[in-house]
Design a protein around this motif. Structure first.
Motif, short mmCIF file in Angstrom:
data_model
loop_
_atom_site.label_atom_id
_atom_site.label_comp_id
_atom_site.label_asym_id
_atom_site.label_seq_id
_atom_site.Cartn_x
_atom_site.Cartn_y
_atom_site.Cartn_z
N GLN A 64 54.35 -21.58 -24.26
CA GLN A 64 55.71 -22.05 -24.54
C GLN A 64 55.91 -23.54 -24.22
OE1 GLN A 64 58.46 -19.46 -22.37
NE2 GLN A 64 57.14 -17.72 -22.81
N GLY A 65 54.93 -24.15 -23.57
CA GLY A 65 55.04 -25.55 -23.20
C GLY A 65 55.84 -25.79 -21.93
N LYS A 66 56.16 -24.73 -21.21
CA LYS A 66 56.95 -24.88 -19.98
C LYS A 66 56.07 -25.16 -18.76
CE LYS A 66 60.66 -22.00 -21.77
NZ LYS A 66 61.47 -20.77 -21.65
N VAL A 67 54.81 -24.80 -18.87
CA VAL A 67 53.83 -25.00 -17.80
C VAL A 67 52.57 -25.56 -18.44
CG1 VAL A 67 52.31 -23.75 -16.21
CG2 VAL A 67 54.75 -23.20 -16.29
N ARG A 68 51.92 -26.49 -17.73
CA ARG A 68 50.71 -27.09 -18.29
C ARG A 68 49.44 -26.46 -17.76
NH1 ARG A 68 54.06 -32.06 -17.94
NH2 ARG A 68 54.73 -32.45 -20.10
N SER A 69 49.45 -25.99 -16.52
CA SER A 69 48.28 -25.32 -15.96
C SER A 69 48.73 -24.34 -14.90
CB SER A 69 47.27 -26.32 -15.40
OG SER A 69 47.87 -27.14 -14.42
N ILE A 70 47.83 -23.41 -14.56
CA ILE A 70 48.17 -22.28 -13.70
C ILE A 70 47.39 -22.36 -12.40
CG2 ILE A 70 47.93 -19.77 -13.47
CD1 ILE A 70 48.43 -19.55 -16.45
N GLY A 71 48.07 -22.01 -11.30
CA GLY A 71 47.42 -21.96 -10.00
C GLY A 71 47.75 -20.67 -9.26
N LEU A 72 46.99 -20.41 -8.22
CA LEU A 72 47.22 -19.24 -7.36
C LEU A 72 47.21 -19.70 -5.91
CD1 LEU A 72 44.73 -16.62 -8.91
CD2 LEU A 72 47.18 -16.85 -9.38
N SER A 73 47.94 -18.97 -5.07
CA SER A 73 47.98 -19.26 -3.64
C SER A 73 48.05 -17.95 -2.87
CB SER A 73 49.19 -20.13 -3.31
OG SER A 73 49.20 -20.51 -1.95
N ASN A 74 47.41 -17.92 -1.71
CA ASN A 74 47.43 -16.72 -0.87
C ASN A 74 46.90 -15.50 -1.62
OD1 ASN A 74 48.75 -17.92 1.54
ND2 ASN A 74 50.47 -18.19 0.13
N VAL A 75 45.70 -15.65 -2.16
CA VAL A 75 45.06 -14.57 -2.92
C VAL A 75 43.67 -14.31 -2.35
CG1 VAL A 75 46.33 -15.05 -5.05
CG2 VAL A 75 44.14 -16.20 -4.63
N THR A 76 43.01 -13.30 -2.90
CA THR A 76 41.64 -12.98 -2.52
C THR A 76 40.68 -13.50 -3.59
OG1 THR A 76 41.57 -10.87 -3.68
CG2 THR A 76 42.47 -10.86 -1.44
N ALA A 77 39.39 -13.50 -3.26
CA ALA A 77 38.38 -13.91 -4.24
C ALA A 77 38.41 -12.98 -5.45
CB ALA A 77 37.00 -13.91 -3.59
N ALA A 78 38.62 -11.68 -5.21
CA ALA A 78 38.70 -10.74 -6.33
C ALA A 78 39.90 -11.04 -7.22
CB ALA A 78 38.77 -9.30 -5.80
N ASP A 79 41.04 -11.40 -6.59
CA ASP A 79 42.22 -11.79 -7.37
C ASP A 79 41.89 -12.97 -8.26
OD1 ASP A 79 43.89 -9.89 -6.11
OD2 ASP A 79 44.45 -11.31 -4.53
N LEU A 80 41.22 -13.96 -7.70
CA LEU A 80 40.90 -15.18 -8.45
C LEU A 80 40.02 -14.86 -9.65
CD1 LEU A 80 40.91 -18.23 -8.84
CD2 LEU A 80 39.12 -18.41 -7.10
N ARG A 81 39.03 -14.01 -9.47
CA ARG A 81 38.16 -13.64 -10.58
C ARG A 81 38.93 -12.89 -11.67
NH1 ARG A 81 32.91 -14.47 -9.96
NH2 ARG A 81 32.05 -14.77 -7.86
N ARG A 82 39.74 -11.93 -11.25
CA ARG A 82 40.51 -11.15 -12.24
C ARG A 82 41.50 -12.02 -12.98
NH1 ARG A 82 43.04 -6.73 -8.55
NH2 ARG A 82 44.29 -6.35 -10.44
N ALA A 83 42.14 -12.94 -12.26
CA ALA A 83 43.10 -13.84 -12.89
C ALA A 83 42.41 -14.77 -13.87
CB ALA A 83 43.82 -14.65 -11.82
#
Length: 280
Positions: free
Chosen positions: A130-149
């Protein structure tokens, strides 16, 4: 400059003090070449940050977060909302408060125990389209969360606490970030202020050895222990082969300049080894 500005503690009630005027603090950071300004809806200061960067939007990599909903009755004082409908609602509300057309880096502030991360990141990817966000980040997650995301949409940045007194990110998250090419944004690089001064009480027992090494290295460089601790985080980029952006927070121009000077501090391999050994 590979150092951002953490805006968590900025408040309008300090505007009467020239050194602590929050708009002046942010402006001073931009004047010094800082590009990333990091806030969150939970910090309740997005409108303030928006005013501070107004007229200088092109100079700023603007980061914000969603997902923490303050509730006095909830454990820890907050709940986590990460469902798709909330993602859309939270982003649009942040855009209004920040008074911008797009957020450069938008984080999920905390992992959800109820909503699969694929659903959350899928909704965040929709914001990118939609052009409302340019890139995505994560905080307070696990390594498995990061891979799945990351399997749903590239995760540009991982924001986690990283300092000489908090190195948990190095266990599983950091190797995953290196593998995926995800930038690590290090919040609280001075251990929530613990490394700025000699600790006392229970903290002294944990950090006495580290405090001594910090003081010795600081004396060699005519710097403060806090500057050495922040410089150590900057050196993690070379140590681990991953882009690292520390985001120390401050509410004063004086302290901002102290933090900025730390980014230019070059520690020797022996000094880095001594600091690492003191936290082992």
């Amino acid at each position: 400059m590979n150092q951002g500005f953490g805006a968590m503690r900025l408040r309008d009630d300090s505007a009467d003090d020239p050194d602590r005027d929050p708009v002046a603090v942010v402006q001073a950071a931009l004047d010094a070449g800082v590009m990333m300004v990091d806030t969150a809806d939970a910090y309740q200061n997005e409108a303030l940050v928006g005013r501070a960067i107004k007229g200088r939007r092109e100079e700023v990599t603007l980061a914000s977060k969603f997902g923490l909903v303050w509730q006095a009755e909830a454990a820890g004082g907050f709940d986590v909302r990460a469902d798709a409908n909330y993602v859309q609602h939270a982003c649009e509300a942040s855009l209004r408060r920040l008074d911008v057309e797009a957020i450069d880096l938008y984080y999920l502030h905390h992992r959800s125990e109820r909503v699969p991360i694929e659903e959350t990141v899928g909704a965040m990817a929709g914001l990118v389209r939609q052009g409302k966000v340019r890139s995505i980040g994560l905080s307070n997650v696990t390594a498995a969360d990061l891979r799945r995301a990351h399997a749903v949409h590239p995760i540009a940045a991982l924001q986690e606490q990283w300092s000489l007194v908090e190195r948990g990110v190095e266990q599983d998250l950091l190797p995953t970030a290196v593998e995926l090419g995800t930038t690590v944004v290090a919040h609280s690089p001075n251990g929530h202020g613990l490394l700025h001064a000699q600790p006392s009480g229970a903290a002294a027992g944990r950090s006495q050895g580290l405090s001594g090494v910090l003081a010795q290295v600081a004396d060699t460089h005519e710097a403060t222990p806090g500057q050495v601790a922040l410089a150590w985080v900057h050196h993690r980029q070379e140590a681990h082969g991953v882009t690292v952006v520390p985001i120390p927070g401050t509410t004063s121009i004086r302290h901002l300049r102290v933090n900025l000077a730390a980014a230019e501090l070059s520690l020797s391999s022996d000094e880095l080894h001594r600091l690492d050994a003191a936290t082992g």
